[in-house]
Write a protein that holds these residues in place. Structure first.
Motif, short mmCIF file in Angstrom:
data_model
loop_
_atom_site.label_atom_id
_atom_site.label_comp_id
_atom_site.label_asym_id
_atom_site.label_seq_id
_atom_site.Cartn_x
_atom_site.Cartn_y
_atom_site.Cartn_z
N TRP A 295 0.81 -1.21 0.00
CA TRP A 295 0.00 0.00 0.00
C TRP A 295 0.85 1.27 0.00
O TRP A 295 0.44 2.30 -0.54
CB TRP A 295 -0.96 0.00 1.18
N THR B 160 0.47 -0.08 -11.73
CA THR B 160 0.36 -0.44 -10.32
C THR B 160 -1.05 -0.92 -9.99
O THR B 160 -1.24 -1.93 -9.30
CB THR B 160 0.71 0.76 -9.42
N LEU B 161 -2.05 -0.19 -10.47
CA LEU B 161 -3.43 -0.56 -10.20
C LEU B 161 -3.78 -1.92 -10.81
O LEU B 161 -4.47 -2.73 -10.18
CB LEU B 161 -4.37 0.51 -10.74
N GLN C 219 -1.61 -4.40 -11.64
CA GLN C 219 -0.89 -5.48 -10.97
C GLN C 219 -1.43 -5.71 -9.56
O GLN C 219 -1.48 -6.85 -9.09
CB GLN C 219 0.61 -5.16 -10.93
N SER C 220 -1.84 -4.62 -8.89
CA SER C 220 -2.37 -4.76 -7.53
C SER C 220 -3.66 -5.58 -7.52
O SER C 220 -3.95 -6.29 -6.55
CB SER C 220 -2.62 -3.39 -6.92
N TYR C 221 -4.42 -5.49 -8.61
CA TYR C 221 -5.66 -6.27 -8.71
C TYR C 221 -5.35 -7.77 -8.70
O TYR C 221 -6.03 -8.56 -8.02
CB TYR C 221 -6.42 -5.88 -9.97
N SER D 153 -3.91 -8.87 -5.17
CA SER D 153 -4.70 -8.38 -4.04
C SER D 153 -4.57 -9.27 -2.80
O SER D 153 -4.63 -8.78 -1.66
CB SER D 153 -6.18 -8.26 -4.45
N ASP D 154 -4.37 -10.57 -3.01
CA ASP D 154 -4.26 -11.49 -1.87
C ASP D 154 -2.96 -11.27 -1.09
O ASP D 154 -2.85 -11.70 0.06
CB ASP D 154 -4.32 -12.94 -2.34
N TYR D 155 -1.98 -10.61 -1.74
CA TYR D 155 -0.68 -10.44 -1.10
C TYR D 155 -0.48 -9.01 -0.56
O TYR D 155 0.51 -8.76 0.12
CB TYR D 155 0.45 -10.75 -2.09
N LEU D 156 -1.36 -8.11 -0.89
CA LEU D 156 -1.21 -6.71 -0.47
C LEU D 156 -1.51 -6.51 1.00
O LEU D 156 -1.08 -5.53 1.61
CB LEU D 156 -2.12 -5.80 -1.30
N ASP E 123 -4.51 -6.27 4.20
CA ASP E 123 -5.75 -5.53 4.38
C ASP E 123 -5.59 -4.07 4.00
O ASP E 123 -4.55 -3.45 4.25
CB ASP E 123 -6.22 -5.64 5.83
N ALA E 124 -6.62 -3.50 3.39
CA ALA E 124 -6.58 -2.08 3.04
C ALA E 124 -6.48 -1.23 4.30
O ALA E 124 -7.14 -1.53 5.31
CB ALA E 124 -7.84 -1.70 2.26
#
Length: 324
Positions: A64, A217-218, A220-222, A225-228, A230-231
Motif C-alpha cells: 500500500w 500499479t493498479l 498489478q495490484s488487482y 490483491s491477496d498479497y497486499l 488488508d486495506a
C-alpha cells in the motif's frame, strides 16, 4: 545524371551508420556531475527502508505504501502537466512506452518483495547490467568494449558476494523471483530506449513514469490483491498523508528526476552499473542503524560494486576522449 558507383553508396551508408553510433556515444559535458548525482540518488534508495518502515507502522502495510506513492506523484505533478500542455509543451503523456517501461519496472521490483525473499528479489532485479549490455548490442549495435566485461564481472560478483549466502547462484524459483527479474529487464530496456530517443527535458519522463507506472500499479495490484494485505483504515490514511506528501516532495520525485534523466545523458551502460550503489548504502545503513553486523561479505561485495562504477566511468571517459 550519373549515379555514384554502388560501392560508394555502400561506403557512405556504412560511414553514416558509424557516425550515428559515434554520435550516440558522445560524452555529456557534465558527465562526472551526472554520474555523481546518480550515485547519490541511487544510494539514497538504500535508506528508503527507513520511511517505508514508518509507513508500515502507521498502517500502510504490504504494497500500500508503494501504491500511495505512485498515486500521490500523479496528483502532485498533474497541475504542472496541464500547465505545460496549455503552453504547448510536452506533458509526458506523449511518451507512454518510456513511462510503461520505467514505471512497470519499478513496480515489479517493489511488489516482488511480497512474493519472495528480499535477498532473492534483490539478486534477480540487479541483473540489470547484463540485460542492458544485451540490449545495447541488439538495439544500439554497440559491441561491448573490454572494460564492460570488467565492470560486469565486478558488479555481479559484488551482488552475489553480498547476497549469495547459500554459496550458489540462484535461479528464479517462484513468481516473486520472476517478477523481480522482469523488473530488471524492463528498467534495462527503458534505459536503452531513453539513450536512443533522448527525450527533451526530464519532466516528461518523470510524469510519464508516475502516470503510466501508476496505471500499471493498479492493474498489478488487482492480480496481487491477496498479497497486499488488508486495506489501510481511513484513520491510517489521514495520519500518514502528510508524511506521504513529504516523502514524495523531498525524496521520491527528486531522486527520480536524477535517475530517469541519467540514461539519455551518460549512457545506459554506465547507468546500469551506478544504480547498484543502492545495495552499498542499504547494506551499511542497515548495519549502522540496526543491530545487524557488517561482515566480510558486505565489505568485499560493496567494494566490488564501487570499483565497478568507477571503472565504467573512467574507462568510458578515456575511450570516448581517444575516439573523439
Amino acid at each position: 545524371i550519373r549515379r555514384p558507383p554502388r560501392s560508394t553508396l555502400s561506403s557512405s551508408s556504412a560511414a553514416s551508420d558509424v557516425y550515428k553510433r559515434q554520435k550516440l556515444m558522445v560524452r555529456h559535458k557534465h558527465h562526472f556531475k551526472i554520474a555523481f548525482a546518480l550515485a547519490i540518488a541511487a544510494g539514497s534508495w538504500g535508506v528508503y527502508w527507513l520511511p517505508q518502515r514508518y509507513l508500515e507502522n502507521g498502517g500502510l502495510t504490504g504494497g500500500w505504501g508503494t501504491i500511495s506513492q505512485m498515486m500521490i506523484g500523479i496528483l502532485l505533478l498533474t497541475p504542472i502537466s496541464l500547465w505545460r500542455k496549455f503552453k504547448g509543451r510536452s506533458s509526458g503523456l506523449e511518451i507512454p512506452f518510456v513511462g510503461l517501461l520505467t514505471g512497470s519496472g519499478f513496480i515489479c521490483y517493489a511488489l516482488s518483495f511480497l512474493l519472495t525473499d528480499v535477498v532473492r528479489a534483490l539478486i534477480m532485479f540487479y541483473m540489470i547490467p547484463v540485460w542492458t549490455t544485451i540490449f545495447e548490442i541488439i538495439f544500439l549495435r554497440q559491441v561491448p568494449r573490454f572494460y564492460r566485461y570488467i565492470t560486469l564481472a565486478l558488479a555481479l560478483s559484488g551482488v552475489w558476494i553480498v547476497f549469495g549466502q547459500e554459496g550458489v547462484i540462484p535461479l528464479p524459483q517462484n513468481s516473486g523471483d520472476w517478477i523481480a527479474l522482469l523488473g530488471g529487464i524492463l528498467i534495462a530496456a527503458s534505459a536503452v530506449r531513453m539513450e536512443i530517443k533522448k527525450p527533451e527535458g526530464i519532466y516528461p519522463i518523470l510524469f510519464s513514469f508516475f502516470f503510466y507506472g501508476g496505471l500499471f500499479t493498479l492493474i498489478q495490484s488487482y492480480f496481487l490483491s491477496d498479497y497486499l494485505g488488508d486495506a489501510p483504515s481511513i484513520e491510517s490514511w489521514v495520519t500518514m498523508m502528510p508524511w506521504l506528501i513529504l516523502i514524495a516532495i523531498l525524496f521520491h520525485i527528486p531522486t527520480n528526476i536524477v535517475i530517469l534523466g541519467a540514461p539519455s545523458r551518460i549512457g545506459a551502460g554506465i547507468f546500469s552499473i551506478i544504480i547498484l550503489f543502492e545495495i552499498v548504502v542499504g547494506t551499511f545503513s542497515a548495519a549502522i542503524l540496526t543491530d545487524e553486523l557488517i561482515g566480510w561479505r558486505e565489505i568485499l561485495g560493496s567494494s566490488f560494486i564501487i570499483f565497478a562504477g568507477l571503472t565504467e566511468i573512467i574507462f568510458a571517459l578515456k575511450t570516448e576522449e581517444d575516439t573523439g
